[in-house]
Structure formats: structure tokens, C-alpha cells
Design a protein around this motif. Structure first.
Motif, PDB file in Angstrom:
ATOM      1  N   GLU A   3       0.820  -1.193   0.000  1.00 52.43           N
ATOM      2  CA  GLU A   3       0.000   0.000   0.000  1.00 52.43           C
ATOM      3  C   GLU A   3       0.866   1.259   0.000  1.00 52.43           C
ATOM      4  OE1 GLU A   3      -2.335  -0.280   3.542  1.00 52.43           O
ATOM      5  OE2 GLU A   3      -0.733   0.450   4.832  1.00 52.43           O
ATOM      6  N   ILE A   4       0.250   2.336  -0.442  1.00 56.10           N
ATOM      7  CA  ILE A   4       0.850   3.655  -0.355  1.00 56.10           C
ATOM      8  C   ILE A   4       0.135   4.405   0.750  1.00 56.10           C
ATOM      9  CG2 ILE A   4       1.060   5.875  -1.557  1.00 56.10           C
ATOM     10  CD1 ILE A   4       1.628   4.320  -4.092  1.00 56.10           C
ATOM     11  N   LEU A   5       0.906   5.094   1.565  1.00 60.03           N
ATOM     12  CA  LEU A   5       0.377   5.794   2.729  1.00 60.03           C
ATOM     13  C   LEU A   5       0.298   7.280   2.419  1.00 60.03           C
ATOM     14  CD1 LEU A   5      -0.349   5.399   5.789  1.00 60.03           C
ATOM     15  CD2 LEU A   5       2.061   5.885   6.271  1.00 60.03           C
ATOM     16  N   LEU A   6      -0.869   7.877   2.626  1.00 57.76           N
ATOM     17  CA  LEU A   6      -1.060   9.312   2.425  1.00 57.76           C
ATOM     18  C   LEU A   6      -1.405   9.970   3.751  1.00 57.76           C
ATOM     19  CD1 LEU A   6      -1.457  11.894   0.688  1.00 57.76           C
ATOM     20  CD2 LEU A   6      -3.845  11.175   0.391  1.00 57.76           C
ATOM     21  N   GLY A   7      -0.548  10.886   4.185  1.00 63.67           N
ATOM     22  CA  GLY A   7      -0.824  11.641   5.403  1.00 63.67           C
ATOM     23  C   GLY A   7      -1.713  12.832   5.087  1.00 63.67           C
ATOM     24  N   ILE A   8      -2.834  12.939   5.780  1.00 61.77           N
ATOM     25  CA  ILE A   8      -3.805  14.010   5.544  1.00 61.77           C
ATOM     26  C   ILE A   8      -3.756  14.997   6.701  1.00 61.77           C
ATOM     27  CG2 ILE A   8      -6.266  14.551   5.333  1.00 61.77           C
ATOM     28  CD1 ILE A   8      -6.606  11.869   3.954  1.00 61.77           C
ATOM     29  N   ASP A   9      -3.614  16.271   6.387  1.00 63.67           N
ATOM     30  CA  ASP A   9      -3.628  17.342   7.380  1.00 63.67           C
ATOM     31  C   ASP A   9      -5.046  17.910   7.429  1.00 63.67           C
ATOM     32  OD1 ASP A   9      -3.376  19.579   8.949  1.00 63.67           O
ATOM     33  OD2 ASP A   9      -1.531  20.290   8.006  1.00 63.67           O
ATOM     34  N   PRO A  10      -5.775  17.717   8.542  1.00 65.17           N
ATOM     35  CA  PRO A  10      -7.163  18.192   8.588  1.00 65.17           C
ATOM     36  C   PRO A  10      -7.285  19.710   8.553  1.00 65.17           C
ATOM     37  CG  PRO A  10      -6.467  17.430  10.752  1.00 65.17           C
ATOM     38  CD  PRO A  10      -5.378  17.060   9.787  1.00 65.17           C
ATOM     39  N   ARG A  11      -6.198  20.417   8.846  1.00 65.23           N
ATOM     40  CA  ARG A  11      -6.253  21.877   8.832  1.00 65.23           C
ATOM     41  C   ARG A  11      -6.063  22.450   7.440  1.00 65.23           C
ATOM     42  NH1 ARG A  11      -1.763  21.892  13.405  1.00 65.23           N
ATOM     43  NH2 ARG A  11      -1.227  20.159  12.028  1.00 65.23           N
ATOM     44  N   ARG A 108       3.173  22.266   4.435  1.00 64.03           N
ATOM     45  CA  ARG A 108       2.485  23.453   4.937  1.00 64.03           C
ATOM     46  C   ARG A 108       3.395  24.667   4.907  1.00 64.03           C
ATOM     47  NH1 ARG A 108       1.046  22.329  10.588  1.00 64.03           N
ATOM     48  NH2 ARG A 108       0.022  24.353  10.474  1.00 64.03           N
ATOM     49  N   ARG A 109       4.612  24.516   4.381  1.00 61.65           N
ATOM     50  CA  ARG A 109       5.558  25.625   4.249  1.00 61.65           C
ATOM     51  C   ARG A 109       5.832  26.301   5.593  1.00 61.65           C
ATOM     52  NH1 ARG A 109       5.431  27.156  -1.411  1.00 61.65           N
ATOM     53  NH2 ARG A 109       3.797  25.997  -2.477  1.00 61.65           N
ATOM     54  N   LEU A 110       6.104  25.483   6.608  1.00 60.92           N
ATOM     55  CA  LEU A 110       6.457  26.030   7.913  1.00 60.92           C
ATOM     56  C   LEU A 110       7.814  26.723   7.851  1.00 60.92           C
ATOM     57  CD1 LEU A 110       5.480  23.041  10.250  1.00 60.92           C
ATOM     58  CD2 LEU A 110       4.172  25.133   9.847  1.00 60.92           C
ATOM     59  N   GLY A 111       8.004  27.689   8.734  1.00 65.55           N
ATOM     60  CA  GLY A 111       9.324  28.287   8.873  1.00 65.55           C
ATOM     61  C   GLY A 111      10.285  27.286   9.471  1.00 65.55           C
ATOM     62  N   ARG A 112      11.575  27.579   9.392  1.00 64.93           N
ATOM     63  CA  ARG A 112      12.578  26.606   9.835  1.00 64.93           C
ATOM     64  C   ARG A 112      12.491  26.302  11.324  1.00 64.93           C
ATOM     65  NH1 ARG A 112      16.670  25.178   6.273  1.00 64.93           N
ATOM     66  NH2 ARG A 112      16.515  26.223   4.265  1.00 64.93           N
ATOM     67  N   GLU A 119       5.330  20.397  17.101  1.00 62.53           N
ATOM     68  CA  GLU A 119       4.684  19.090  16.970  1.00 62.53           C
ATOM     69  C   GLU A 119       3.938  18.978  15.646  1.00 62.53           C
ATOM     70  OE1 GLU A 119       2.109  18.107  20.158  1.00 62.53           O
ATOM     71  OE2 GLU A 119       3.644  17.012  21.262  1.00 62.53           O
ATOM     72  N   SER A 120       3.593  20.129  15.057  1.00 64.81           N
ATOM     73  CA  SER A 120       2.864  20.103  13.801  1.00 64.81           C
ATOM     74  C   SER A 120       3.783  19.850  12.603  1.00 64.81           C
ATOM     75  CB  SER A 120       2.108  21.423  13.593  1.00 64.81           C
ATOM     76  OG  SER A 120       3.017  22.503  13.492  1.00 64.81           O
ATOM     77  N   SER A 121       5.087  19.859  12.829  1.00 65.08           N
ATOM     78  CA  SER A 121       6.024  19.594  11.742  1.00 65.08           C
ATOM     79  C   SER A 121       5.981  18.121  11.370  1.00 65.08           C
ATOM     80  CB  SER A 121       7.442  19.983  12.169  1.00 65.08           C
ATOM     81  OG  SER A 121       8.380  19.583  11.188  1.00 65.08           O
ATOM     82  N   VAL A 122       5.859  17.859  10.095  1.00 63.93           N
ATOM     83  CA  VAL A 122       5.786  16.487   9.607  1.00 63.93           C
ATOM     84  C   VAL A 122       6.887  16.198   8.592  1.00 63.93           C
ATOM     85  CG1 VAL A 122       4.391  14.819   8.312  1.00 63.93           C
ATOM     86  CG2 VAL A 122       3.309  16.287  10.020  1.00 63.93           C
ATOM     87  N   VAL A 123       7.093  17.114   7.661  1.00 63.78           N
ATOM     88  CA  VAL A 123       7.948  16.852   6.508  1.00 63.78           C
ATOM     89  C   VAL A 123       9.375  16.479   6.904  1.00 63.78           C
ATOM     90  CG1 VAL A 123       9.049  17.917   4.507  1.00 63.78           C
ATOM     91  CG2 VAL A 123       6.596  18.199   4.874  1.00 63.78           C
TER      92      VAL A 123
END
Length: 306
Positions: A3-11, A108-112, A119-123
């Protein structure tokens, strides 16, 4: 790993990431698992925490239902599963990645600073630690460019050999050509022999892609050695690419260090999806016909939320 896993951000659901993952699942004859992680509530009174968690869960349920509906609109015959999990998103996806062929996430193009410590950082943490290739869809792929092209960064390392193996396989699935690019940074030595250095790197690049044309005769592989900064040159090459494939070889405790400076920079600057291939990775892990056979004959049921 069927399977391929897709992470979904509800925000902020990434439609390009969802489309990329669904298309890739069809290409590889794999199931697609849609995952939403609901992070824990911190620094709140008990009543506020419960209300906040309930609101997050409702949003997550809506996001995953909408994502599944969109996938079925795109590919009605694609087998999907959904999973809603309580936990830190990067940790949840990392744990599930151990049983996936690929993990796909949006950016989500978070700052560094937020990217490193939130905790919201995923990439970054997911790309640095996952045991399977991770696809970060920050920009859409350039599907209108002809001939369709993938780019792979090569530097002669073992990690880049894994990237080449994955890139050739992916190009074969897409009937695309492959650009193997070796970026040679400017030397700090004032009188280095440019001609000799260029010839040596061309030889090393040829060795890195040797044999793949015979194994994938439908994939045209071009070889380029360019001078400059690796991030700048590979980002430039990504401007007309379906995807940019790079190897991961970083080490250390902080996820950015484990990721490596080139990959870290490309996650911010590449103009197409970035596929990071971990070390070790073997050809066929995501494209072996055995996986496809099991995928077609098996059944996939939504996993219970926990």
C-alpha cells in the motif's frame, strides 16, 4: 508493503499530494491508505482540552471522508482504507511507514524554527527517519512538459545509488525519460584542473547509471555534470520535472542533520514533488511484481480508529 500511505492534514489538505498518491497507487497496482493523526492537546485546562480534542477529531473525520470521496472520483476502482489515529502526526506516519511502500505528504511551508521544533512539523522528521521513500508534494509535477522527465541527483555515494534505482523504476512506470544530474560545487582551490575534474565526474556519473539502460530499455537516461551549488542546480532542474529524486544519507540526532543539507534545502526550493530514498533501499521494494500480485488478490479493510 502492498500500500501507499497518504498523510492528511485536517487543517489544510493538500490536493496535489492526494492526487499524486492516488495516481501512484494506480501506477503500482497498490492500495491507498489515508491517515489522519489527531495531535494531543497541551497547556489547556481539562475541560478546554476535551473540547479542543473533540473539535479536532470532528475536523479530522470530515477531512478523511472528503479525501476518500475525492480519491474515488479520481479512480473509482482504487482500493482505499482510512485510519484516524490519536498521536503526533510525524510519529504516527513514521510508525506506519514501516509497513508501506511509499509515504506521501503535502507541505504546509512552515518556517525553519517551526519545522524543527513544532509538533505540527511532519515533513522534516518524517523524511529524515522513515524506512521507505517519502514523497513531499510542495509543488505540482510538471506534467505538461514533453517529453515527461524525472530528475535524479547523483554524487557517487551509496545513498545516491538507491536514488538512481528508484528513479529508473519510477521513470519506467511513467514512460518518462530520466535526467541523472551530478552537481560539482565550485572548488576553493584557485588552480584546480577543471577539465580533468569534469572528465572524472563524467566517468563517475556514467558508472553510477551503468547497466540501467539494459534493465529498463524503455527509459532514456541522459547524464549531465553541472557546476554550482547542489540545491540551486537541482532546484533549477526541477522546474520542468515530474519529480526530483534524491538519496538520504544524513546522520545525527536532530532530524535536519539526519536529513542532510542538500535534501533539506530541496524540500524548500524544489519546484516539483521531491522523493527522498533512504539508505538502505533496494530496487523492486515498491515495484516488484510480487507486491502487485498480492495487492490485486488481497483485500483491504479500513483499520479501526484508535
Amino acid at each position: 508493503m502492498n500500500e501507499i500511505l497518504l498523510g492528511i492534514d485536517p487543517r489544510e489538505q493538500s490536493i496535489p499530494a492526494l492526487v499524486w498518491a492516488a495516481d501512484e497507487a494506480v501506477r503500482r497496482a497498490l492500495a491507498l491508505r489515508l491517515v489522519v493523526a489527531v495531535p494531543p492537546a497541551h497547556d489547556r485546562l481539562r475541560y478546554d482540552a476535551l473540547a479542543h480534542q473533540s473539535a479536532l477529531r470532528l475536523r479530522a473525520e470530515s477531512a478523511i471522508a472528503n479525501a476518500e470521496d475525492l480519491v474515488q472520483e479520481l479512480h473509482g476502482g482504487l482500493r482505499t482504507a482510512t485510519e484516524l489515529v490519536n498521536g503526533v502526526p510525524a510519529t504516527v506516519l513514521h510508525d506506519l511507514a514501516a509497513h508501506a511502500a511509499l509515504v506521501v505528504v503535502g507541505s504546509r511551508r512552515l518556517g525553519r524554527a517551526a519545522e524543527a521544533f513544532s509538533e505540527s512539523s511532519v515533513v522534516v522528521p518524517l523524511t529524515a527517519r522513515a524506512e521507505c521513500p517519502v514523497v513531499v508534494v510542495r509543488e505540482r509535477e510538471h506534467g505538461a512538459v514533453h517529453p515527461p522527465t524525472l530528475v535524479v541527483g547523483v554524487d557517487g555515494s551509496e545513498s545516491s545509488q538507491g536514488a538512481v534505482a528508484f528513479a529508473v523504476e519510477e521513470a519506467g512506470l511513467r514512460e518518462a525519460r530520466l535526467r541523472a544530474v551530478w552537481v560539482w560545487p565550485p572548488s576553493v582551490v584557485a588552480h584546480d584542473d577543471v577539465a580533468e575534474g569534469l572528465a572524472e565526474r563524467r566517468r563517475l556519473l556514467a558508472e553510477s547509471v551503468a547497466g540501467w539502460a539494459q534493465r529498463y530499455p524503455n527509459v532514456a537516461i541522459s547524464q549531465e555534470v553541472v557546476r554550482g551549488h547542489p540545491v540551486e542546480q537541482l532546484a533549477l532542474a526541477s522546474q520542468q520535472s515530474l519529480a526530483l529524486v534524491v538519496g538520504r544519507r544524513g546522520r545525527g540526532g536532530y532530524s535536519g542533520m539526519r536529513l542532510g543539507s542538500t535534501v533539506h534545502g530541496l524540500l524548500h526550493r524544489a519546484m516539483c514533488p521531491v522523493i527522498t530514498v533512504p539508505l538502505p533501499w533496494r530496487e523492486g521494494r515498491t515495484g516488484d511484481p510480487a507486491w502487485a500480485d498480492r495487492s490485486r488478490s488481497g483485500t483491504t479493510r479500513p483499520a479501526p480508529a484508535r
